[in-house]
Scaffold this motif. Sequence first.
Motif, PDB file in Angstrom:
ATOM      1  N   PHE A   1      18.211   0.453  -8.929  1.00 15.39           N
ATOM      2  CA  PHE A   1      18.125  -0.927  -8.453  1.00 15.39           C
ATOM      3  C   PHE A   1      17.767  -0.922  -6.976  1.00 15.39           C
ATOM      4  CE2 PHE A   1      20.109  -4.558  -6.292  1.00 15.39           C
ATOM      5  CZ  PHE A   1      19.414  -5.591  -6.916  1.00 15.39           C
ATOM      6  N   ASN A   2      16.746  -1.723  -6.608  1.00 11.69           N
ATOM      7  CA  ASN A   2      16.406  -1.960  -5.203  1.00 11.69           C
ATOM      8  C   ASN A   2      15.954  -0.683  -4.490  1.00 11.69           C
ATOM      9  OD1 ASN A   2      16.120  -3.914  -3.180  1.00 11.69           O
ATOM     10  ND2 ASN A   2      18.180  -3.588  -2.370  1.00 11.69           N
ATOM     11  N   GLY A   3      15.177   0.132  -5.169  1.00 14.69           N
ATOM     12  CA  GLY A   3      14.708   1.382  -4.571  1.00 14.69           C
ATOM     13  C   GLY A   3      13.577   1.169  -3.589  1.00 14.69           C
ATOM     14  N   VAL A   4      13.730   1.735  -2.386  1.00 14.83           N
ATOM     15  CA  VAL A   4      12.697   1.595  -1.349  1.00 14.83           C
ATOM     16  C   VAL A   4      12.428   2.943  -0.674  1.00 14.83           C
ATOM     17  CG1 VAL A   4      12.923  -0.867  -0.855  1.00 14.83           C
ATOM     18  CG2 VAL A   4      14.490   0.752   0.237  1.00 14.83           C
ATOM     19  N   ALA A   5      12.349   4.003  -1.459  1.00 16.20           N
ATOM     20  CA  ALA A   5      12.072   5.325  -0.884  1.00 16.20           C
ATOM     21  C   ALA A   5      10.722   5.370  -0.182  1.00 16.20           C
ATOM     22  CB  ALA A   5      12.125   6.386  -1.984  1.00 16.20           C
TER      23      ALA A   5
ATOM     24  N   LEU B   1       9.556   3.100   1.854  1.00 16.26           N
ATOM     25  CA  LEU B   1       9.573   2.327   3.093  1.00 16.26           C
ATOM     26  C   LEU B   1      10.446   2.968   4.166  1.00 16.26           C
ATOM     27  CD1 LEU B   1       9.981  -1.336   1.743  1.00 16.26           C
ATOM     28  CD2 LEU B   1       7.853  -0.159   2.397  1.00 16.26           C
ATOM     29  N   THR B   2       9.947   2.989   5.394  1.00 13.41           N
ATOM     30  CA  THR B   2      10.770   3.376   6.532  1.00 13.41           C
ATOM     31  C   THR B   2      11.675   2.187   6.895  1.00 13.41           C
ATOM     32  OG1 THR B   2       8.979   2.657   7.993  1.00 13.41           O
ATOM     33  CG2 THR B   2       9.101   5.024   7.459  1.00 13.41           C
ATOM     34  N   PRO B   3      12.781   2.428   7.602  1.00 12.97           N
ATOM     35  CA  PRO B   3      13.746   1.348   7.860  1.00 12.97           C
ATOM     36  C   PRO B   3      13.149   0.086   8.453  1.00 12.97           C
ATOM     37  CG  PRO B   3      14.727   3.445   8.416  1.00 12.97           C
ATOM     38  CD  PRO B   3      13.293   3.732   8.074  1.00 12.97           C
ATOM     39  N   GLU B   4      12.196   0.196   9.365  1.00 18.43           N
ATOM     40  CA  GLU B   4      11.645  -0.994  10.008  1.00 18.43           C
ATOM     41  C   GLU B   4      10.796  -1.844   9.068  1.00 18.43           C
ATOM     42  OE1 GLU B   4       8.719   2.365  10.921  1.00 18.43           O
ATOM     43  OE2 GLU B   4      10.898   2.091  10.803  1.00 18.43           O
ATOM     44  N   LEU B   5      10.421  -1.300   7.923  1.00 16.34           N
ATOM     45  CA  LEU B   5       9.623  -2.037   6.959  1.00 16.34           C
ATOM     46  C   LEU B   5      10.461  -2.591   5.797  1.00 16.34           C
ATOM     47  CD1 LEU B   5       6.357   0.096   6.683  1.00 16.34           C
ATOM     48  CD2 LEU B   5       6.613  -2.172   7.700  1.00 16.34           C
ATOM     49  N   ARG B   6      11.768  -2.469   5.894  1.00 15.48           N
ATOM     50  CA  ARG B   6      12.647  -2.980   4.833  1.00 15.48           C
ATOM     51  C   ARG B   6      13.031  -4.420   5.153  1.00 15.48           C
ATOM     52  NH1 ARG B   6      16.177   2.658   4.080  1.00 15.48           N
ATOM     53  NH2 ARG B   6      14.339   3.895   3.451  1.00 15.48           N
ATOM     54  N   THR B   7      12.312  -5.342   4.549  1.00 12.35           N
ATOM     55  CA  THR B   7      12.475  -6.768   4.820  1.00 12.35           C
ATOM     56  C   THR B   7      12.894  -7.495   3.533  1.00 12.35           C
ATOM     57  OG1 THR B   7      10.138  -7.211   4.364  1.00 12.35           O
ATOM     58  CG2 THR B   7      10.740  -6.672   6.646  1.00 12.35           C
ATOM     59  N   PHE B   8      13.259  -8.773   3.679  1.00 15.94           N
ATOM     60  CA  PHE B   8      13.799  -9.537   2.549  1.00 15.94           C
ATOM     61  C   PHE B   8      13.035 -10.807   2.228  1.00 15.94           C
ATOM     62  CE2 PHE B   8      17.430  -7.231   4.332  1.00 15.94           C
ATOM     63  CZ  PHE B   8      17.970  -6.646   3.193  1.00 15.94           C
ATOM     64  N   LEU B   9      12.004 -11.190   2.985  1.00 17.46           N
ATOM     65  CA  LEU B   9      11.402 -12.524   2.839  1.00 17.46           C
ATOM     66  C   LEU B   9      10.375 -12.585   1.710  1.00 17.46           C
ATOM     67  CD1 LEU B   9      10.944 -13.483   6.587  1.00 17.46           C
ATOM     68  CD2 LEU B   9      12.793 -14.105   5.031  1.00 17.46           C
TER      69      LEU B   9
ATOM     70  N   ARG C   1       0.832  -1.206   0.000  1.00 18.64           N
ATOM     71  CA  ARG C   1       0.000   0.000   0.000  1.00 18.64           C
ATOM     72  C   ARG C   1       0.871   1.262   0.000  1.00 18.64           C
ATOM     73  NH1 ARG C   1      -3.150  -3.352   3.508  1.00 18.64           N
ATOM     74  NH2 ARG C   1      -2.155  -2.452   5.358  1.00 18.64           N
ATOM     75  N   LEU C   2       1.967   1.226   0.741  1.00 21.80           N
ATOM     76  CA  LEU C   2       2.879   2.375   0.761  1.00 21.80           C
ATOM     77  C   LEU C   2       3.493   2.606  -0.614  1.00 21.80           C
ATOM     78  CD1 LEU C   2       4.626   1.815   4.191  1.00 21.80           C
ATOM     79  CD2 LEU C   2       3.187   3.778   3.572  1.00 21.80           C
ATOM     80  N   LEU C   3       3.824   1.528  -1.302  1.00 22.23           N
ATOM     81  CA  LEU C   3       4.364   1.679  -2.649  1.00 22.23           C
ATOM     82  C   LEU C   3       3.317   2.278  -3.584  1.00 22.23           C
ATOM     83  CD1 LEU C   3       6.485   1.337  -4.830  1.00 22.23           C
ATOM     84  CD2 LEU C   3       5.741  -1.051  -5.086  1.00 22.23           C
ATOM     85  N   GLY C   4       2.082   1.805  -3.486  1.00 16.86           N
ATOM     86  CA  GLY C   4       1.032   2.364  -4.331  1.00 16.86           C
ATOM     87  C   GLY C   4       0.842   3.848  -4.098  1.00 16.86           C
ATOM     88  N   ALA C   5       0.848   4.274  -2.829  1.00 15.20           N
ATOM     89  CA  ALA C   5       0.700   5.696  -2.514  1.00 15.20           C
ATOM     90  C   ALA C   5       1.892   6.489  -3.050  1.00 15.20           C
ATOM     91  CB  ALA C   5       0.578   5.876  -1.011  1.00 15.20           C
TER      92      ALA C   5
ATOM     93  N   ALA D   1      10.698  -3.571  -3.363  1.00 17.97           N
ATOM     94  CA  ALA D   1      11.696  -2.692  -3.986  1.00 17.97           C
ATOM     95  C   ALA D   1      11.391  -2.521  -5.472  1.00 17.97           C
ATOM     96  CB  ALA D   1      13.096  -3.264  -3.808  1.00 17.97           C
ATOM     97  N   MET D   2      11.773  -1.368  -6.013  1.00 17.47           N
ATOM     98  CA  MET D   2      11.618  -1.100  -7.437  1.00 17.47           C
ATOM     99  C   MET D   2      12.988  -1.091  -8.116  1.00 17.47           C
ATOM    100  SD  MET D   2       8.700   1.765  -8.085  1.00 17.47           S
ATOM    101  CE  MET D   2       9.664   3.069  -7.289  1.00 17.47           C
ATOM    102  N   THR D   3      13.035  -1.704  -9.285  1.00 17.24           N
ATOM    103  CA  THR D   3      14.181  -1.599 -10.177  1.00 17.24           C
ATOM    104  C   THR D   3      13.653  -1.011 -11.480  1.00 17.24           C
ATOM    105  OG1 THR D   3      15.477  -3.376  -9.191  1.00 17.24           O
ATOM    106  CG2 THR D   3      15.855  -2.922 -11.520  1.00 17.24           C
ATOM    107  N   THR D   4      14.220   0.074 -11.929  1.00 17.45           N
ATOM    108  CA  THR D   4      13.704   0.759 -13.117  1.00 17.45           C
ATOM    109  C   THR D   4      14.751   0.750 -14.223  1.00 17.45           C
ATOM    110  OG1 THR D   4      14.421   2.940 -12.354  1.00 17.45           O
ATOM    111  CG2 THR D   4      12.216   2.228 -11.725  1.00 17.45           C
ATOM    112  N   LEU D   5      14.263   0.548 -15.438  1.00 21.29           N
ATOM    113  CA  LEU D   5      15.141   0.455 -16.609  1.00 21.29           C
ATOM    114  C   LEU D   5      14.529   1.162 -17.790  1.00 21.29           C
ATOM    115  CD1 LEU D   5      14.835  -2.792 -15.331  1.00 21.29           C
ATOM    116  CD2 LEU D   5      17.062  -2.812 -16.463  1.00 21.29           C
TER     117      LEU D   5
END
Length: 225
Positions: free
Chosen positions: A211-215, A217-225, A30-34, A195-199
């Motif tokens: 590559f791997n853009g997460v503007a 997301l706040t740090p606590e929401l940066r996950t890898f699973l 939802r944060l990415l959509g916003a 994360a977004m990767t744009t080309l």
Amino acid sequence: MSALYLIRHGQAGSLDDYDKLSETGRAQSRLLGAYLAGQQIRFEAAYSGSLRRQIETAEEVRRACDGMPEITVDPRWNEFDLEGVYRGIAPQLAAEDPEFRRQLAEVRSEDRHWTACGMALVEAWIEGRYSFEGESWAAFLGRIRGALEALRKRPGGEAVAVFTSATPMAIVAAMALGVTDGTIMKLAGVTFNTAMTTLRVQPHDLTLFLFNGVAHLTPELRTFL
């Protein structure tokens, strides 16, 4: 097409039911959509792999981003089947490699994907050391490249979103950078959820811009699973 936005799925569920979004994954989406709505990006098309976690991410983003078009499902953007690789290759590798056999016996099933044991298995798969009934690394690469080539046929000047997973994103980024198979898995291993990767994609050119853009997301929401 000119602008390709590759988006990794949000955080997935538990090991027992991995292929769905967790509540954190839905919040990330939802944060990415916003964020995309605020950037006023006009997407001409949006695609998703057929995995549940990919589709749910696309749906959450679309609800939060006015104007994103209907999602077209294309299973070529699916992640490779790691469990299938384990079933097909791990017994063969364990029979030949005592250290791998020891690691496989000791590691918990919920942890094995992220250990030296898991990396040794994926390395054997990439190198094609063993035959098995599942998708080979070469076939996986061909699948992702085919999905990208299909997008190249779209009209120029378009922006297209693709909801996918870490390794397909890493393959396309590696294509743009001209780097090797080993680097692909290193890129996949550091890719954040949503994360977004744009080309920039042109008929005979592929340029990596982000590559791997997460503007979003706040740090606590940066996950890898």
